[in-house]
Write a protein that holds these residues in place. Sequence first.
Motif, PDB file in Angstrom:
ATOM      1  N   ALA A  77      43.911  37.742  48.739  1.00  0.00           N
ATOM      2  CA  ALA A  77      44.950  36.709  48.836  1.00  0.00           C
ATOM      3  C   ALA A  77      45.704  36.506  47.521  1.00  0.00           C
ATOM      4  O   ALA A  77      46.348  35.483  47.328  1.00  0.00           O
ATOM      5  N   ARG A  78      45.640  37.515  46.621  1.00  0.00           N
ATOM      6  CA  ARG A  78      46.146  37.343  45.258  1.00  0.00           C
ATOM      7  C   ARG A  78      47.593  36.866  45.212  1.00  0.00           C
ATOM      8  O   ARG A  78      47.956  36.038  44.369  1.00  0.00           O
ATOM      9  N   THR A  79      48.441  37.362  46.089  1.00  0.00           N
ATOM     10  CA  THR A  79      49.856  36.978  46.047  1.00  0.00           C
ATOM     11  C   THR A  79      50.094  35.577  46.579  1.00  0.00           C
ATOM     12  O   THR A  79      51.208  35.056  46.458  1.00  0.00           O
ATOM     13  N   ASN A  80      49.078  34.960  47.161  1.00  0.00           N
ATOM     14  CA  ASN A  80      49.237  33.619  47.731  1.00  0.00           C
ATOM     15  C   ASN A  80      48.488  32.543  46.963  1.00  0.00           C
ATOM     16  O   ASN A  80      48.437  31.394  47.398  1.00  0.00           O
ATOM     17  N   ILE A  81      47.881  32.907  45.832  1.00  0.00           N
ATOM     18  CA  ILE A  81      47.240  31.897  44.978  1.00  0.00           C
ATOM     19  C   ILE A  81      47.924  31.886  43.625  1.00  0.00           C
ATOM     20  O   ILE A  81      48.517  32.878  43.204  1.00  0.00           O
ATOM     21  N   SER A  82      47.860  30.754  42.951  1.00  0.00           N
ATOM     22  CA  SER A  82      48.486  30.638  41.638  1.00  0.00           C
ATOM     23  C   SER A  82      47.699  31.444  40.605  1.00  0.00           C
ATOM     24  O   SER A  82      46.522  31.774  40.807  1.00  0.00           O
ATOM     25  N   SER A  83      48.361  31.757  39.493  1.00  0.00           N
ATOM     26  CA  SER A  83      47.671  32.487  38.426  1.00  0.00           C
ATOM     27  C   SER A  83      46.502  31.679  37.882  1.00  0.00           C
ATOM     28  O   SER A  83      45.473  32.239  37.485  1.00  0.00           O
ATOM     29  N   GLN A  84      46.633  30.342  37.899  1.00  0.00           N
ATOM     30  CA  GLN A  84      45.541  29.495  37.397  1.00  0.00           C
ATOM     31  C   GLN A  84      44.310  29.580  38.290  1.00  0.00           C
ATOM     32  O   GLN A  84      43.172  29.594  37.802  1.00  0.00           O
ATOM     33  N   VAL A  85      44.519  29.636  39.607  1.00  0.00           N
ATOM     34  CA  VAL A  85      43.388  29.776  40.524  1.00  0.00           C
ATOM     35  C   VAL A  85      42.724  31.132  40.310  1.00  0.00           C
ATOM     36  O   VAL A  85      41.492  31.232  40.207  1.00  0.00           O
ATOM     37  N   TRP A  86      43.529  32.192  40.231  1.00  0.00           N
ATOM     38  CA  TRP A  86      42.971  33.524  40.016  1.00  0.00           C
ATOM     39  C   TRP A  86      42.183  33.588  38.709  1.00  0.00           C
ATOM     40  O   TRP A  86      41.084  34.149  38.665  1.00  0.00           O
ATOM     41  N   GLU A  87      42.742  33.035  37.629  1.00  0.00           N
ATOM     42  CA  GLU A  87      42.053  33.069  36.336  1.00  0.00           C
ATOM     43  C   GLU A  87      40.722  32.326  36.398  1.00  0.00           C
ATOM     44  O   GLU A  87      39.715  32.788  35.843  1.00  0.00           O
ATOM     45  N   ALA A  88      40.716  31.166  37.066  1.00  0.00           N
ATOM     46  CA  ALA A  88      39.475  30.400  37.179  1.00  0.00           C
ATOM     47  C   ALA A  88      38.417  31.183  37.948  1.00  0.00           C
ATOM     48  O   ALA A  88      37.240  31.192  37.587  1.00  0.00           O
ATOM     49  N   VAL A  89      38.836  31.855  39.021  1.00  0.00           N
ATOM     50  CA  VAL A  89      37.903  32.665  39.808  1.00  0.00           C
ATOM     51  C   VAL A  89      37.413  33.857  38.998  1.00  0.00           C
ATOM     52  O   VAL A  89      36.206  34.106  38.868  1.00  0.00           O
TER      53      VAL A  89
END
Length: 314
Positions: free
Chosen positions: A98-110
């Motif tokens: 779902a990378r294109t549908n989450i913010s960069s901040q969410v991805w970085e936290a994960v």
Amino acid sequence: MLGRTANGMFWMFRYLERAENTARLLDAGLRMALTRDLETAEEEWRSVIATLGQKPLYEATHDSYEGSSVWNFVLRDKSNPGNVRQMFAAMRNNARTARTNISSQVWEAVNENWMKLDTLLARPVTQGQVGGVVTRLRRTGTQVHGALDGTMLRDEGYHFARAGTFIERAESTARILDMKYYLLLPSLSYVGSSLDSGQWDQVLRSVAGASAYTWLNAGRIDARGIVEFLVLDDRFPRSLAFCRSAQREHLAALSRMHGVEGHSNALLREADRDIAGITVEQIFERGLHQFLIDFTARNAAIAQAIGEDYRFLA
């Protein structure tokens, strides 16, 4: 939104919630075990494994419930396909989907927390390390949820993520209450009696509710009050009533966006009728175990219907 992307958002947050709930259960078990003798401590660890539904799997490879064996089995043991390390790997894989549908901040936290936890869990966890690992797991949940709430559009992805969160949270609270209540209070004749407050404090800590319950009840610990709090108090974000309300909110938002209601909405309305207006006395009269079994069955059916309504496997 593509079905596989919606599935990624939904399961990303289910796995996150599952890992966080497991961490709280381990933390509560560790607190109790450290204050008990060896035999009683093993009973505490046995209840942790039973609550997680992993007793047959654990006993297939372990002869005792020694603490380090239990927390390593839960956290990293390859003989346990549902270990926390695998949960985090699955969470990250779904985040990538779902990378294109989450913010960069969410991805970085994960991603950052996954790398830290993968390193921590690459080797057996000692007693001196387990507290830090549990803290990291809880902190990860806080960071990822905070990034979601603070940076994401309130679009389909957000609502699938939150629906997954509250499906999993309701399942966890119901399972913990059912198992712990069965172990601590096998007879209804004990309702309202003086029991081991430490054990009931463990139940509350397992769902992050100790502080809130104590504040609302002036420190009074009793089985009836705890059941009412965890099932019916819609002010507490891990109660069954709160989770059901949140599911309703996010499924309603999704149905508005799609212009049609699905089977999941109908199942949720039916489930609402089972809990709306019920009292704790009526729950005990019906049987708490049966009430919780019915709740979890409905919860699972709603989760299944969400996947079917929004074609998660398409």
